[in-house]
Design a protein around this motif. Structure first.
Motif, PDB file in Angstrom:
ATOM      1  N   SER A 110       0.738  -1.418  -0.006  1.00 62.40           N
ATOM      2  CA  SER A 110      -0.004  -0.102  -0.015  1.00 62.40           C
ATOM      3  C   SER A 110       0.942   1.228  -0.005  1.00 62.40           C
ATOM      4  O   SER A 110       0.303   2.447  -0.200  1.00 62.40           O
ATOM      5  N   GLN A 111       2.270   1.026   0.124  1.00 61.26           N
ATOM      6  CA  GLN A 111       3.121   2.181   0.022  1.00 61.26           C
ATOM      7  C   GLN A 111       4.609   1.713  -0.186  1.00 61.26           C
ATOM      8  O   GLN A 111       4.705   0.459  -0.259  1.00 61.26           O
ATOM      9  N   THR A 112       5.325   2.360  -0.704  1.00 63.72           N
ATOM     10  CA  THR A 112       6.844   2.060  -1.128  1.00 63.72           C
ATOM     11  C   THR A 112       7.815   1.866   0.237  1.00 63.72           C
ATOM     12  O   THR A 112       8.639   1.598   0.154  1.00 63.72           O
ATOM     13  N   SER A 113       7.085   2.355   1.235  1.00 64.17           N
ATOM     14  CA  SER A 113       8.094   2.187   2.630  1.00 64.17           C
ATOM     15  C   SER A 113       8.484   1.016   3.003  1.00 64.17           C
ATOM     16  O   SER A 113       9.545   0.726   3.662  1.00 64.17           O
ATOM     17  N   PRO A 114       7.985  -0.331   2.773  1.00 57.96           N
ATOM     18  CA  PRO A 114       8.582  -1.694   3.121  1.00 57.96           C
ATOM     19  C   PRO A 114       9.921  -1.466   2.350  1.00 57.96           C
ATOM     20  O   PRO A 114      10.921  -2.245   2.718  1.00 57.96           O
ATOM     21  N   HIS A 170       1.668   5.387  -8.114  1.00 58.84           N
ATOM     22  CA  HIS A 170       3.091   5.340  -7.967  1.00 58.84           C
ATOM     23  C   HIS A 170       3.603   6.176  -6.954  1.00 58.84           C
ATOM     24  O   HIS A 170       3.318   7.320  -6.723  1.00 58.84           O
ATOM     25  N   GLN A 171       4.574   5.563  -6.045  1.00 58.62           N
ATOM     26  CA  GLN A 171       5.182   6.363  -5.094  1.00 58.62           C
ATOM     27  C   GLN A 171       6.606   6.610  -5.326  1.00 58.62           C
ATOM     28  O   GLN A 171       7.191   5.548  -6.022  1.00 58.62           O
ATOM     29  N   VAL A 172       7.316   7.321  -4.734  1.00 62.01           N
ATOM     30  CA  VAL A 172       9.033   7.355  -4.721  1.00 62.01           C
ATOM     31  C   VAL A 172       9.460   7.444  -3.268  1.00 62.01           C
ATOM     32  O   VAL A 172       8.961   8.425  -2.671  1.00 62.01           O
ATOM     33  N   GLU A 173       9.860   6.294  -2.732  1.00 58.16           N
ATOM     34  CA  GLU A 173      10.494   6.485  -1.248  1.00 58.16           C
ATOM     35  C   GLU A 173      11.822   6.784  -1.226  1.00 58.16           C
ATOM     36  O   GLU A 173      12.388   6.748  -2.156  1.00 58.16           O
ATOM     37  N   GLY A 174      12.249   7.545  -0.115  1.00 58.30           N
ATOM     38  CA  GLY A 174      13.507   8.088  -0.064  1.00 58.30           C
ATOM     39  C   GLY A 174      13.946   7.877   1.322  1.00 58.30           C
ATOM     40  O   GLY A 174      13.053   7.971   2.352  1.00 58.30           O
ATOM     41  N   PHE A 229      11.149   9.795   3.417  1.00 56.47           N
ATOM     42  CA  PHE A 229      10.026  10.467   2.842  1.00 56.47           C
ATOM     43  C   PHE A 229       9.224   9.591   1.732  1.00 56.47           C
ATOM     44  O   PHE A 229       9.813   8.598   1.233  1.00 56.47           O
ATOM     45  N   GLY A 230       8.066   9.875   1.310  1.00 57.78           N
ATOM     46  CA  GLY A 230       7.435   9.104   0.551  1.00 57.78           C
ATOM     47  C   GLY A 230       6.597   9.900  -0.388  1.00 57.78           C
ATOM     48  O   GLY A 230       5.650  10.836   0.248  1.00 57.78           O
ATOM     49  N   MET A 231       6.520  10.211  -1.649  1.00 59.96           N
ATOM     50  CA  MET A 231       5.932  11.150  -2.301  1.00 59.96           C
ATOM     51  C   MET A 231       5.026  10.422  -3.522  1.00 59.96           C
ATOM     52  O   MET A 231       5.244   9.370  -3.929  1.00 59.96           O
ATOM     53  N   TYR A 291      -0.700   0.167  -3.976  1.00 55.94           N
ATOM     54  CA  TYR A 291      -2.199  -0.363  -4.258  1.00 55.94           C
ATOM     55  C   TYR A 291      -2.951  -0.054  -2.920  1.00 55.94           C
ATOM     56  O   TYR A 291      -2.745  -0.526  -1.957  1.00 55.94           O
ATOM     57  N   ARG A 292      -4.129   0.520  -3.402  1.00 55.78           N
ATOM     58  CA  ARG A 292      -5.212   0.871  -2.111  1.00 55.78           C
ATOM     59  C   ARG A 292      -6.579   0.816  -2.882  1.00 55.78           C
ATOM     60  O   ARG A 292      -6.865   1.095  -3.852  1.00 55.78           O
ATOM     61  N   LYS A 293      -7.671   0.451  -1.760  1.00 53.09           N
ATOM     62  CA  LYS A 293      -8.918   0.033  -2.373  1.00 53.09           C
ATOM     63  C   LYS A 293      -9.518   1.675  -2.539  1.00 53.09           C
ATOM     64  O   LYS A 293     -10.314   2.147  -1.649  1.00 53.09           O
TER      65      LYS A 293
END
Ligand code: PHE
Length: 341
Positions: free
Chosen positions: A171-175, A211-215, A310-312, A197-199
Protein backbone atom coordinates in the motif's frame (compact mmCIF):
# COMPACT_ATOMS: atom_id res chain seq x y z
CA UNK A 1 31.83 -45.65 -85.40
CA UNK A 2 32.34 -42.19 -86.77
CA UNK A 3 28.63 -42.00 -87.47
CA UNK A 4 27.84 -43.17 -83.98
CA UNK A 5 30.03 -40.41 -82.55
CA UNK A 6 28.46 -37.77 -84.79
CA UNK A 7 24.93 -38.78 -83.86
CA UNK A 8 25.84 -38.67 -80.18
CA UNK A 9 27.30 -35.18 -80.66
CA UNK A 10 24.18 -33.92 -82.43
CA UNK A 11 21.67 -35.46 -80.04
CA UNK A 12 23.62 -34.38 -76.97
CA UNK A 13 24.15 -30.78 -78.12
CA UNK A 14 20.48 -30.42 -79.02
CA UNK A 15 19.39 -31.74 -75.66
CA UNK A 16 21.88 -29.56 -73.77
CA UNK A 17 20.94 -26.32 -75.49
CA UNK A 18 17.27 -26.98 -74.79
CA UNK A 19 17.68 -28.03 -71.15
CA UNK A 20 15.40 -26.00 -68.88
CA UNK A 21 17.03 -26.64 -65.52
CA UNK A 22 20.27 -27.60 -63.82
CA UNK A 23 18.89 -30.98 -62.80
CA UNK A 24 18.13 -31.82 -66.39
CA UNK A 25 21.69 -30.78 -67.34
CA UNK A 26 23.13 -33.13 -64.75
CA UNK A 27 21.02 -36.01 -66.10
CA UNK A 28 22.34 -35.28 -69.61
CA UNK A 29 25.95 -35.15 -68.39
CA UNK A 30 25.58 -38.58 -66.77
CA UNK A 31 23.78 -39.95 -69.80
CA UNK A 32 26.55 -38.97 -72.25
CA UNK A 33 29.77 -38.46 -70.28
CA UNK A 34 29.18 -40.61 -67.21
CA UNK A 35 30.99 -43.88 -66.51
CA UNK A 36 28.14 -45.83 -68.08
CA UNK A 37 27.36 -43.03 -70.53
CA UNK A 38 26.85 -43.31 -74.29
CA UNK A 39 30.16 -41.69 -75.28
CA UNK A 40 32.07 -43.83 -72.81
CA UNK A 41 30.39 -46.92 -74.27
CA UNK A 42 31.61 -46.01 -77.76
CA UNK A 43 35.15 -45.38 -76.48
CA UNK A 44 35.17 -48.83 -74.94
CA UNK A 45 34.84 -50.29 -78.46
CA UNK A 46 38.09 -48.58 -79.57
CA UNK A 47 40.04 -51.74 -78.87
CA UNK A 48 38.37 -53.48 -81.80
CA UNK A 49 39.58 -50.87 -84.33
CA UNK A 50 42.58 -51.25 -86.61
CA UNK A 51 45.79 -49.43 -85.55
CA UNK A 52 45.29 -46.88 -88.40
CA UNK A 53 41.69 -46.12 -87.49
CA UNK A 54 42.28 -45.84 -83.77
CA UNK A 55 44.01 -42.40 -83.60
CA UNK A 56 41.48 -40.90 -86.05
CA UNK A 57 38.51 -42.12 -84.04
CA UNK A 58 40.30 -41.18 -80.84
CA UNK A 59 40.61 -37.62 -82.04
CA UNK A 60 36.97 -37.38 -83.06
CA UNK A 61 35.89 -38.85 -79.74
CA UNK A 62 37.98 -36.26 -77.87
CA UNK A 63 36.49 -33.47 -79.94
CA UNK A 64 32.97 -34.71 -79.15
CA UNK A 65 33.79 -34.91 -75.43
CA UNK A 66 35.25 -31.37 -75.48
CA UNK A 67 32.24 -30.05 -77.40
CA UNK A 68 29.81 -31.62 -74.92
CA UNK A 69 31.75 -30.32 -71.94
CA UNK A 70 31.84 -26.76 -73.19
CA UNK A 71 28.16 -26.95 -74.16
CA UNK A 72 27.34 -28.13 -70.65
CA UNK A 73 29.37 -25.27 -69.15
CA UNK A 74 27.62 -22.72 -71.32
CA UNK A 75 24.20 -24.11 -70.52
CA UNK A 76 25.02 -23.94 -66.80
CA UNK A 77 25.90 -20.24 -67.16
CA UNK A 78 22.77 -19.55 -69.18
CA UNK A 79 20.55 -21.20 -66.58
CA UNK A 80 22.26 -19.39 -63.67
CA UNK A 81 21.76 -16.05 -65.38
CA UNK A 82 18.12 -16.83 -66.09
CA UNK A 83 17.60 -17.82 -62.46
CA UNK A 84 19.16 -14.56 -61.26
CA UNK A 85 17.04 -12.61 -63.72
CA UNK A 86 13.91 -14.33 -62.39
CA UNK A 87 14.87 -13.61 -58.80
CA UNK A 88 15.48 -9.95 -59.49
CA UNK A 89 12.08 -9.81 -61.13
CA UNK A 90 10.33 -11.62 -58.26
CA UNK A 91 11.98 -9.51 -55.59
CA UNK A 92 11.64 -6.20 -57.37
CA UNK A 93 10.60 -3.26 -55.17
CA UNK A 94 8.11 -0.77 -56.42
CA UNK A 95 9.66 2.41 -55.11
CA UNK A 96 6.67 4.42 -56.30
CA UNK A 97 4.33 2.91 -53.68
CA UNK A 98 3.92 5.40 -50.80
CA UNK A 99 5.61 4.22 -47.56
CA UNK A 100 4.04 3.60 -44.17
CA UNK A 101 4.84 6.46 -41.80
CA UNK A 102 6.65 5.34 -38.63
CA UNK A 103 5.17 6.85 -35.50
CA UNK A 104 7.86 7.86 -33.02
CA UNK A 105 6.93 6.79 -29.51
CA UNK A 106 6.85 9.11 -26.51
CA UNK A 107 8.04 8.69 -22.99
CA UNK A 108 5.05 8.92 -20.65
CA UNK A 109 5.12 12.29 -18.82
CA UNK A 110 5.08 10.55 -15.45
CA UNK A 111 8.18 8.54 -16.34
CA UNK A 112 9.81 11.72 -17.67
CA UNK A 113 9.19 13.31 -14.27
CA UNK A 114 10.56 10.17 -12.56
CA UNK A 115 13.73 10.28 -14.66
CA UNK A 116 14.29 13.92 -13.75
CA UNK A 117 13.76 13.08 -10.09
CA UNK A 118 16.14 10.10 -10.26
CA UNK A 119 18.81 12.26 -11.91
CA UNK A 120 18.60 14.80 -9.09
CA UNK A 121 18.88 12.14 -6.37
CA UNK A 122 21.63 10.17 -8.13
CA UNK A 123 23.63 13.42 -8.43
CA UNK A 124 23.35 13.66 -4.63
CA UNK A 125 24.78 10.15 -4.14
CA UNK A 126 21.53 8.17 -3.79
CA UNK A 127 21.07 4.66 -5.21
CA UNK A 128 17.82 3.77 -7.03
CA UNK A 129 16.20 0.53 -5.75
CA UNK A 130 13.45 -1.64 -7.19
CA UNK A 131 11.28 -3.89 -5.01
CA UNK A 132 8.30 -6.26 -5.00
CA UNK A 133 4.72 -5.08 -5.46
CA UNK A 134 3.43 -8.27 -3.81
CA UNK A 135 4.68 -7.73 -0.29
CA UNK A 136 4.55 -9.33 3.14
CA UNK A 137 2.35 -7.47 5.61
CA UNK A 138 5.26 -7.77 8.05
CA UNK A 139 7.34 -5.49 5.76
CA UNK A 140 4.45 -3.22 4.79
CA UNK A 141 3.24 -2.79 8.41
CA UNK A 142 4.89 -4.61 11.35
CA UNK A 143 8.50 -3.64 10.73
CA UNK A 144 7.29 -0.11 10.06
CA UNK A 145 5.79 0.10 13.53
CA UNK A 146 2.17 -0.24 12.35
CA UNK A 147 1.13 -3.18 14.48
CA UNK A 148 -1.96 -5.39 14.44
CA UNK A 149 -5.05 -3.20 14.73
CA UNK A 150 -3.53 -0.16 13.06
CA UNK A 151 -6.29 1.43 10.89
CA UNK A 152 -4.16 1.31 7.70
CA UNK A 153 -4.20 -2.52 7.92
CA UNK A 154 -7.97 -2.62 7.48
CA UNK A 155 -9.41 -4.93 4.79
CA UNK A 156 -11.45 -2.01 3.48
CA UNK A 157 -8.24 -0.22 2.44
CA UNK A 158 -5.82 -3.00 1.51
CA UNK A 159 -5.72 -5.76 -1.15
CA UNK A 160 -4.81 -8.96 0.73
CA UNK A 161 -4.11 -12.31 -0.94
CA UNK A 162 -4.90 -14.58 2.02
CA UNK A 163 -7.44 -14.94 4.84
CA UNK A 164 -4.93 -14.22 7.60
CA UNK A 165 -3.72 -10.97 5.99
CA UNK A 166 -0.08 -11.95 5.61
CA UNK A 167 0.49 -11.32 1.89
CA UNK A 168 -0.74 -8.17 0.17
CA UNK A 169 -0.27 -5.70 -2.66
CA UNK A 170 1.95 -3.10 -1.00
CA UNK A 171 0.00 0.00 0.00
CA UNK A 172 3.14 2.17 0.11
CA UNK A 173 6.78 2.00 -0.99
CA UNK A 174 7.90 2.29 2.66
CA UNK A 175 8.59 -1.49 2.99
CA UNK A 176 11.61 -0.67 0.79
CA UNK A 177 13.02 1.18 3.82
CA UNK A 178 13.05 -2.13 5.70
CA UNK A 179 14.43 -4.09 2.74
CA UNK A 180 17.26 -1.56 2.37
CA UNK A 181 18.06 -1.57 6.11
CA UNK A 182 18.15 -5.39 6.14
CA UNK A 183 20.42 -5.78 3.11
CA UNK A 184 22.60 -2.68 2.71
CA UNK A 185 25.74 -1.47 4.45
CA UNK A 186 25.52 1.77 6.42
CA UNK A 187 25.44 4.63 5.62
CA UNK A 188 22.39 4.30 3.33
CA UNK A 189 21.07 6.76 0.76
CA UNK A 190 18.34 5.29 -1.44
CA UNK A 191 15.23 6.12 -3.40
CA UNK A 192 12.75 3.41 -4.44
CA UNK A 193 10.09 4.24 -7.02
CA UNK A 194 7.21 1.86 -7.79
CA UNK A 195 3.53 0.99 -7.91
CA UNK A 196 1.36 0.87 -4.80
CA UNK A 197 -2.25 -0.29 -4.33
CA UNK A 198 -5.16 0.88 -2.20
CA UNK A 199 -8.89 0.24 -2.35
CA UNK A 200 -9.77 3.70 -3.67
CA UNK A 201 -12.49 4.69 -6.13
CA UNK A 202 -11.29 6.42 -9.29
CA UNK A 203 -11.75 10.20 -9.45
CA UNK A 204 -9.74 13.28 -10.49
CA UNK A 205 -7.22 12.70 -7.68
CA UNK A 206 -7.56 8.99 -6.77
CA UNK A 207 -6.82 5.60 -8.36
CA UNK A 208 -6.55 2.09 -6.80
CA UNK A 209 -3.06 1.84 -8.32
CA UNK A 210 -0.65 4.72 -8.23
CA UNK A 211 3.08 5.36 -7.98
CA UNK A 212 5.20 6.46 -5.07
CA UNK A 213 8.86 7.28 -4.68
CA UNK A 214 10.33 6.34 -1.32
CA UNK A 215 13.51 8.00 -0.10
CA UNK A 216 15.71 7.26 2.91
CA UNK A 217 18.99 8.40 4.42
CA UNK A 218 20.64 6.75 7.44
CA UNK A 219 23.98 7.92 8.78
CA UNK A 220 25.58 9.26 11.96
CA UNK A 221 24.38 12.72 12.96
CA UNK A 222 21.54 13.02 10.41
CA UNK A 223 18.90 15.60 11.46
CA UNK A 224 15.59 17.13 10.40
CA UNK A 225 17.61 20.01 8.90
CA UNK A 226 19.13 17.53 6.39
CA UNK A 227 15.65 16.35 5.48
CA UNK A 228 14.39 19.89 4.85
CA UNK A 229 17.53 21.02 3.06
CA UNK A 230 17.62 18.01 0.73
CA UNK A 231 13.92 18.08 -0.15
CA UNK A 232 13.97 21.86 -0.74
CA UNK A 233 16.97 21.47 -3.05
CA UNK A 234 15.18 18.68 -4.97
CA UNK A 235 12.03 20.79 -5.43
CA UNK A 236 14.10 23.72 -6.74
CA UNK A 237 15.80 21.40 -9.24
CA UNK A 238 12.44 20.07 -10.46
CA UNK A 239 10.26 23.17 -10.35
CA UNK A 240 12.81 25.98 -10.64
CA UNK A 241 14.80 28.25 -8.35
CA UNK A 242 12.78 30.04 -5.70
CA UNK A 243 10.10 27.30 -5.46
CA UNK A 244 8.40 27.89 -2.10
CA UNK A 245 7.70 24.95 0.22
CA UNK A 246 6.32 24.53 3.71
CA UNK A 247 6.47 21.69 6.24
CA UNK A 248 3.43 20.86 8.40
CA UNK A 249 3.41 18.51 11.38
CA UNK A 250 1.78 15.16 10.65
CA UNK A 251 1.71 11.58 11.90
CA UNK A 252 3.14 8.35 10.47
CA UNK A 253 3.80 5.26 12.61
CA UNK A 254 7.36 4.84 11.28
CA UNK A 255 8.63 8.42 11.62
CA UNK A 256 8.97 10.71 14.65
CA UNK A 257 8.64 13.61 14.28
CA UNK A 258 6.60 13.38 11.06
CA UNK A 259 5.60 16.07 8.60
CA UNK A 260 4.03 16.71 5.25
CA UNK A 261 5.61 18.98 2.68
CA UNK A 262 3.56 21.33 0.51
CA UNK A 263 4.70 23.25 -2.57
CA UNK A 264 3.17 26.65 -3.22
CA UNK A 265 0.53 26.43 -5.98
CA UNK A 266 2.07 27.17 -9.39
CA UNK A 267 -1.26 28.39 -10.78
CA UNK A 268 -2.11 31.12 -8.27
CA UNK A 269 1.22 31.64 -6.47
CA UNK A 270 -0.38 30.96 -3.10
CA UNK A 271 -3.55 33.09 -3.35
CA UNK A 272 -5.88 30.11 -3.68
CA UNK A 273 -7.48 28.79 -6.89
CA UNK A 274 -9.38 25.70 -8.18
CA UNK A 275 -6.11 23.80 -8.85
CA UNK A 276 -5.07 23.98 -5.18
CA UNK A 277 -8.72 23.85 -4.00
CA UNK A 278 -8.37 27.36 -2.61
CA UNK A 279 -5.51 26.39 -0.32
CA UNK A 280 -2.63 28.11 -2.11
CA UNK A 281 -0.52 24.97 -1.45
CA UNK A 282 -0.26 21.50 -2.96
CA UNK A 283 0.76 18.56 -0.77
CA UNK A 284 3.60 16.57 -2.38
CA UNK A 285 5.00 14.19 0.21
CA UNK A 286 5.02 12.73 3.69
CA UNK A 287 8.29 12.54 5.60
CA UNK A 288 9.97 12.44 8.98
CA UNK A 289 12.84 11.23 11.12
CA UNK A 290 12.88 7.42 11.14
CA UNK A 291 11.37 6.13 14.40
CA UNK A 292 14.09 4.61 16.63
CA UNK A 293 11.98 1.46 16.97
CA UNK A 294 11.97 1.01 13.19
CA UNK A 295 15.78 1.27 13.12
CA UNK A 296 16.12 -1.19 16.02
CA UNK A 297 13.67 -3.73 14.47
CA UNK A 298 15.97 -3.88 11.42
CA UNK A 299 19.07 -4.27 13.57
CA UNK A 300 20.40 -0.70 13.45
CA UNK A 301 21.66 0.93 16.66
CA UNK A 302 19.44 4.01 17.10
CA UNK A 303 21.88 5.53 19.61
CA UNK A 304 24.58 5.63 16.94
CA UNK A 305 22.56 6.18 13.79
CA UNK A 306 19.66 8.45 12.81
CA UNK A 307 17.85 8.83 9.54
CA UNK A 308 15.06 10.46 7.63
CA UNK A 309 12.63 9.19 5.04
CA UNK A 310 10.01 10.49 2.69
CA UNK A 311 7.34 9.10 0.39
CA UNK A 312 5.92 11.13 -2.47
CA UNK A 313 3.16 10.51 -4.97
CA UNK A 314 4.66 10.37 -8.43
CA UNK A 315 1.46 11.13 -10.37
CA UNK A 316 0.96 14.26 -8.33
CA UNK A 317 4.54 15.31 -8.91
CA UNK A 318 4.17 14.82 -12.68
CA UNK A 319 0.85 16.71 -12.65
CA UNK A 320 2.55 19.66 -10.99
CA UNK A 321 5.65 19.37 -13.22
CA UNK A 322 3.65 19.33 -16.49
CA UNK A 323 0.57 21.25 -15.29
CA UNK A 324 -1.83 18.32 -15.80
CA UNK A 325 -5.27 18.94 -14.28
CA UNK A 326 -6.81 15.45 -13.97
CA UNK A 327 -5.14 12.27 -12.64
CA UNK A 328 -7.17 10.09 -15.01
CA UNK A 329 -5.28 11.54 -18.01
CA UNK A 330 -2.11 9.94 -16.62
CA UNK A 331 -3.66 6.45 -16.75
CA UNK A 332 -5.78 6.65 -19.92
CA UNK A 333 -2.75 6.66 -22.26
CA UNK A 334 -4.56 8.53 -25.00
CA UNK A 335 -1.83 9.29 -27.59
CA UNK A 336 -3.29 12.74 -28.19
CA UNK A 337 -2.52 13.49 -24.56
CA UNK A 338 0.85 11.72 -24.43
CA UNK A 339 2.12 13.43 -27.59
CA UNK A 340 2.00 16.81 -25.88
CA UNK A 341 5.06 16.12 -23.73
N1 PHE B 1 4.42 5.87 3.28
C1 PHE B 1 3.79 7.12 3.59
C2 PHE B 1 2.46 7.20 2.82
O1 PHE B 1 2.23 6.42 1.96
C3 PHE B 1 4.66 8.29 3.22
C4 PHE B 1 5.91 8.38 4.05
C5 PHE B 1 7.09 7.77 3.64
C6 PHE B 1 5.94 9.11 5.23
C7 PHE B 1 8.24 7.88 4.40
C8 PHE B 1 7.06 9.24 6.00
C9 PHE B 1 8.22 8.63 5.57
O2 PHE B 1 1.64 8.04 3.08
Amino acid sequence: MKQQLESIRKAALDAITQAAGTEELETLRVRYLGKKGELTAVLKQMGSLSPEERPVMGQIANEVRAALESALEEARKRLAEAALEQRLKDEALDITIPGKAVRIAHRHPMYQALEELEDVFVSMGFTVLDGPEIELASYNFDKLNAEEGHPSRDWSDTFYFDEDSRVMLRSQTSPMQVRAMETMELPIRIIAPGRVYRKDEVDATHSPMFHQVEGMVIDKGVTMADLKGTLNAVMEELFGKGTVTRFRPHHFPFTEPSCEMDVQCHKCGGKGCPTCKGEGWIEVLGAGMIHPRVLEMSGIDSEEYTGWAFGMGLERLAMRRFKIADLRLIFENDVRFLEQF
